[in-house]
Enzyme design. Structure first.
Site, PDB file in Angstrom:
ATOM      1  N   ASP A   3     108.068 -37.024  43.351  1.00 35.60           N
ATOM      2  CA  ASP A   3     107.185 -37.865  42.572  1.00 35.60           C
ATOM      3  C   ASP A   3     106.332 -38.668  43.545  1.00 35.60           C
ATOM      4  O   ASP A   3     106.747 -38.956  44.665  1.00 35.60           O
ATOM      5  CB  ASP A   3     108.023 -38.786  41.676  1.00 35.60           C
ATOM      6  CG  ASP A   3     107.193 -39.462  40.611  1.00 35.60           C
ATOM      7  OD1 ASP A   3     105.971 -39.236  40.581  1.00 35.60           O
ATOM      8  OD2 ASP A   3     107.767 -40.218  39.811  1.00 35.60           O
ATOM      9  N   SER A   4     105.143 -39.049  43.118  1.00 30.71           N
ATOM     10  CA  SER A   4     104.201 -39.699  44.038  1.00 30.71           C
ATOM     11  C   SER A   4     104.553 -41.140  44.357  1.00 30.71           C
ATOM     12  O   SER A   4     104.064 -41.704  45.324  1.00 30.71           O
ATOM     13  CB  SER A   4     102.795 -39.671  43.440  1.00 30.71           C
ATOM     14  OG  SER A   4     102.734 -40.519  42.299  1.00 30.71           O
ATOM     15  N   PHE A  56     104.634 -44.159  39.364  1.00 28.67           N
ATOM     16  CA  PHE A  56     105.336 -44.761  38.230  1.00 28.67           C
ATOM     17  C   PHE A  56     106.187 -45.943  38.684  1.00 28.67           C
ATOM     18  O   PHE A  56     106.226 -46.982  38.032  1.00 28.67           O
ATOM     19  CB  PHE A  56     106.210 -43.716  37.536  1.00 28.67           C
ATOM     20  CG  PHE A  56     106.954 -44.263  36.352  1.00 28.67           C
ATOM     21  CD1 PHE A  56     106.319 -44.431  35.128  1.00 28.67           C
ATOM     22  CD2 PHE A  56     108.292 -44.629  36.450  1.00 28.67           C
ATOM     23  CE1 PHE A  56     106.994 -44.955  34.033  1.00 28.67           C
ATOM     24  CE2 PHE A  56     108.976 -45.155  35.371  1.00 28.67           C
ATOM     25  CZ  PHE A  56     108.326 -45.311  34.156  1.00 28.67           C
ATOM     26  N   ASP A  94      99.083 -41.464  40.714  1.00 28.86           N
ATOM     27  CA  ASP A  94      98.384 -41.773  39.477  1.00 28.86           C
ATOM     28  C   ASP A  94      98.710 -43.181  39.000  1.00 28.86           C
ATOM     29  O   ASP A  94      99.623 -43.825  39.512  1.00 28.86           O
ATOM     30  CB  ASP A  94      98.757 -40.762  38.386  1.00 28.86           C
ATOM     31  CG  ASP A  94     100.228 -40.883  37.979  1.00 28.86           C
ATOM     32  OD1 ASP A  94     101.076 -41.143  38.867  1.00 28.86           O
ATOM     33  OD2 ASP A  94     100.536 -40.729  36.786  1.00 28.86           O
ATOM     34  N   GLN A 141      96.787 -38.191  32.123  1.00 26.86           N
ATOM     35  CA  GLN A 141      97.084 -39.480  31.501  1.00 26.86           C
ATOM     36  C   GLN A 141      96.212 -39.639  30.248  1.00 26.86           C
ATOM     37  O   GLN A 141      95.800 -38.657  29.666  1.00 26.86           O
ATOM     38  CB  GLN A 141      96.864 -40.614  32.510  1.00 26.86           C
ATOM     39  CG  GLN A 141      97.884 -40.647  33.649  1.00 26.86           C
ATOM     40  CD  GLN A 141      99.254 -41.140  33.204  1.00 26.86           C
ATOM     41  OE1 GLN A 141      99.439 -41.638  32.087  1.00 26.86           O
ATOM     42  NE2 GLN A 141     100.246 -40.996  34.085  1.00 26.86           N
ATOM     43  N   GLY A 194     102.677 -40.621  31.275  1.00 30.12           N
ATOM     44  CA  GLY A 194     102.375 -41.681  30.329  1.00 30.12           C
ATOM     45  C   GLY A 194     102.993 -41.504  28.961  1.00 30.12           C
ATOM     46  O   GLY A 194     102.598 -42.166  28.004  1.00 30.12           O
ATOM     47  N   ASP A 203     112.295 -33.715  33.916  1.00 21.76           N
ATOM     48  CA  ASP A 203     113.194 -34.451  34.803  1.00 21.76           C
ATOM     49  C   ASP A 203     113.546 -35.763  34.144  1.00 21.76           C
ATOM     50  O   ASP A 203     112.787 -36.287  33.320  1.00 21.76           O
ATOM     51  CB  ASP A 203     112.530 -34.740  36.155  1.00 21.76           C
ATOM     52  CG  ASP A 203     111.639 -35.974  36.080  1.00 21.76           C
ATOM     53  OD1 ASP A 203     112.091 -37.069  36.458  1.00 21.76           O
ATOM     54  OD2 ASP A 203     110.485 -35.850  35.597  1.00 21.76           O
ATOM     55  N   CYS A 226     133.239 -25.792  27.050  1.00 22.02           N
ATOM     56  CA  CYS A 226     132.417 -26.154  28.210  1.00 22.02           C
ATOM     57  C   CYS A 226     133.090 -25.661  29.490  1.00 22.02           C
ATOM     58  O   CYS A 226     134.306 -25.765  29.647  1.00 22.02           O
ATOM     59  CB  CYS A 226     132.226 -27.671  28.270  1.00 22.02           C
ATOM     60  SG  CYS A 226     131.320 -28.241  29.730  1.00 22.02           S
ATOM     61  N   CYS A 262     132.125 -26.729  32.632  1.00 22.72           N
ATOM     62  CA  CYS A 262     131.870 -27.623  33.763  1.00 22.72           C
ATOM     63  C   CYS A 262     133.165 -27.857  34.539  1.00 22.72           C
ATOM     64  O   CYS A 262     134.253 -27.531  34.070  1.00 22.72           O
ATOM     65  CB  CYS A 262     131.293 -28.958  33.274  1.00 22.72           C
ATOM     66  SG  CYS A 262     132.519 -30.106  32.589  1.00 22.72           S
ATOM     67  N   CYS A 318     135.805 -29.936  32.455  1.00 24.44           N
ATOM     68  CA  CYS A 318     136.389 -29.287  31.283  1.00 24.44           C
ATOM     69  C   CYS A 318     137.214 -28.052  31.650  1.00 24.44           C
ATOM     70  O   CYS A 318     138.307 -27.845  31.119  1.00 24.44           O
ATOM     71  CB  CYS A 318     135.293 -28.929  30.282  1.00 24.44           C
ATOM     72  SG  CYS A 318     134.512 -30.361  29.514  1.00 24.44           S
ATOM     73  N   HIS A 357     129.736 -33.089  34.402  1.00 28.46           N
ATOM     74  CA  HIS A 357     129.716 -32.563  33.031  1.00 28.46           C
ATOM     75  C   HIS A 357     128.318 -32.645  32.434  1.00 28.46           C
ATOM     76  O   HIS A 357     127.815 -31.665  31.865  1.00 28.46           O
ATOM     77  CB  HIS A 357     130.704 -33.337  32.153  1.00 28.46           C
ATOM     78  CG  HIS A 357     130.545 -33.013  30.690  1.00 28.46           C
ATOM     79  ND1 HIS A 357     131.115 -31.906  30.104  1.00 28.46           N
ATOM     80  CD2 HIS A 357     129.843 -33.650  29.706  1.00 28.46           C
ATOM     81  CE1 HIS A 357     130.788 -31.871  28.824  1.00 28.46           C
ATOM     82  NE2 HIS A 357     130.015 -32.915  28.559  1.00 28.46           N
TER      83      HIS A 357
END
Length: 377
Positions: free
Chosen positions: A94-95, A98, A148, A191, A218, A268, A306, A308, A311, A338
Site C-alpha cells: 500500500d502507498s 490511507f 492517493d 476515488q 474510498g 485485503d 474445517c 485449519c 480444527c 483458523h
C-alpha cells in the site's frame, strides 16, 4: 515484458463474478483472492511457512509503517522486502496514503504531498508521490500502489472533487517516478467519494494511463453497506475487463461475496487477524466470541469440517476459550490460523462456483445461513 499481467479465465453467466490468474515476478495466483495483511513485514502471529500452508499466494505490506520503522535503508540493506521477511511469493505494498490521511489533525495536505507527525515518536515526516514510489521501489514489492488521497465519509462535493482531482495528478507523478519496470507494476486508485459523477471521471482518468491494474478506494470508510455496493457496482463498470480489479480494505465474508459478484478480483483487510487477537473466530454461520461463557464446556472444534491447523488437530472451543481468557498467545495464534484458513477456503469455493456458473446459488446458500452482524452465543 510487463511485471504484472492478468489472465481472465471465466465469467459467471448469471452475475458479474469472474475468475482469473494474476502473474507476478514472484509467482502467479488465482483470483478472486483475499490477501493477508502483513502491515509491518509480518502477518501478526503467523509465519511465512504457515501462510504458504494456508495457500496464500500474495501478502500485503504497508509503505507508511515500513517508511517509519525500520526505514527503507535497512530493508534495502537486507536485499528488499522479500528477503527481509523471508517471503518468496508475491507482495503488494500500500502507498501509505490511507494511513497518513487517517492521522487527522496530525497531518497537513498540500499539492506537493503530506506533512505529518509520526505516530511512533512525534517527529515530523513528509510523504509525497515521489517519496512513496522511491520507498516502494526500495521495498521491491511486485505490485505497488499509487499515493492517493482517500476521500472521507461524509464529504461535500467540493472537497471530494478537489481531492479526487489531486489523486489523479499524484498518480501521474507516481507513474513518472516508477517508470517502466519488469519487476514492479503500478496500480492506480479510483476515488470520488460517494458521488457517481466523480467516480466516473476518476475511473476514466485513471484507466487512460494504461496501468497493469486498478484499485477502488474510498469505500468501506463508514458509509452504509448498500451505498458501498452501489458505488462499487457503478465504478467497476468503468474498469477494463482485461486488467485486475482490487477493492481495498474489505474482508468480511458478506462484503467479499458482494464484491466478487460485482467483478472484483482482489481484496485485503486486517479483519481476520485483528478479530482473532480479540478472541473471535470466523465461521460459515457467523462469528464465535470465544470469551462467552457458553463455550466453557464446549468440546467441539471451532467449525466442523474445517481443515485449519486448529480444527484438524482437535483444539476445542473450550480449550481456546481458556487460552483467550488466560491471555495465552497460543490461543490468538490458533484463531488467526483458523480465520485466515477460513477466508482462503471461502475464496477457493467462490472460484469453483464461478467456474461452474453456479455463483448466484452459492451466494444465496451462504447468505441464508450467515449472520453478518450477529454473534453466536
Amino acid at each position: 515484458m510487463a511485471a504484472i499481467s492478468y489472465e481472465l479465465v471465466h465469467e459467471d453467466r448469471n452475475s458479474g463474478a469472474r475468475t482469473g490468474v494474476i502473474h507476478t515476478p514472484h509467482g502467479s495466483f488465482p483470483t478472486p483472492i483475499f490477501m493477508p495483511v502483513g502491515t509491518q513485514a509480518t502477518v501478526k502471529g503467523v509465519s511465512p511457512d504457515e501462510l504458504k500452508d494456508l495457500g496464500a499466494g500474495i501478502v500485503l505490506s504497508n509503505t507508511y509503517h515500513l517508511f517509519l520503522r525500520p526505514g527503507m535503508d535497512l530493508v534495502r540493506e537486507a536485499g528488499g522486502l522479500h528477503a527481509f521477511m523471508h517471503w518468496d511469493r508475491a507482495i503488494l505494498t500500500d502507498s501509505g496514503g490511507f494511513q497518513v490521511f487517517s492521522l487527522g489533525d496530525l497531518r497537513e495536505i498540500t499539492e506537493e504531498g503530506v506533512t505529518f507527525r509520526s505516530h511512533i515518536d512525534g517527529s515530523k515526516k513528509f510523504l509525497s508521490p515521489e517519496v512513496s514510489m522511491e520507498v516502494q521501489k526500495c521495498l521491491g514489492a511486485d505490485i505497488v500502489m499509487a499515493f492517493d488521497e482517500c476521500v472521507p465519509y461524509p464529504a461535500d462535493f467540493a472537497y471530494a472533487k478537489a481531492s479526487t482531482e489531486r489523486t489523479i495528478r499524484w498518480l501521474e507523478r507516481c507513474k513518472s517516478v516508477l517508470g517502466k519496470s519488469d519487476r514492479q507494476g503500478l496500480f492506480g486508485i479510483v476515488q470520488g467519494g460517494m458521488y457517481k459523477e466523480l467516480r466516473a471521471w476518476s475511473a476514466k482518468k485513471t484507466t487512460s494511463l494504461d496501468l497493469p491494474g486498478y484499485a477502488i478506494g474510498g469505500l468501506s470508510v463508514g458509509e452504509p453497506k448498500e451505498l458501498m455496493y452501489e458505488m462499487l457496482a457503478y465504478t467497476t463498470d468503468y474498469l477494463p475487463k482485461q486488467k485486475p480489479r482490487y477493492l481495498m480494505g474489505v474482508g468480511t465474508p458478506d462484503c467479499l461475496v458482494e464484491g466478487v459478484a460485482r467483478g472484483i478480483d482482489m481484496f485485503d483487510c486486517v479483519f481476520p487477524t485483528r478479530v482473532a487477537r480479540n478472541g473471535m473466530a470466523m465461521t460459515h454461520t457467523g462469528r464465535l466470541v470465544m470469551k462467552n461463557a457458553v463455550f466453557t464446556h464446549d468440546h467441539h472444534v471451532l467449525e466442523e469440517g474445517c481443515s485449519c491447523y486448529a480444527c484438524r488437530n482437535g483444539y476445542t472451543r473450550a480449550y481456546i476459550r481458556h487460552l483467550i481468557r488466560a491471555g495465552e498467545i497460543f490461543g490468538l495464534r490458533l484463531l488467526s490460523l483458523h480465520n485466515l484458513w477460513f477466508l482462503q477456503v471461502f475464496m477457493r469455493r467462490m472460484r469453483e462456483a464461478i467456474l461452474a456458473d453456479s455463483f448466484v446459488s452459492f451466494c444465496k446458500e451462504f447468505m441464508r445461513g450467515y449472520q453478518p452482524h450477529g454473534q453466536i452465543n
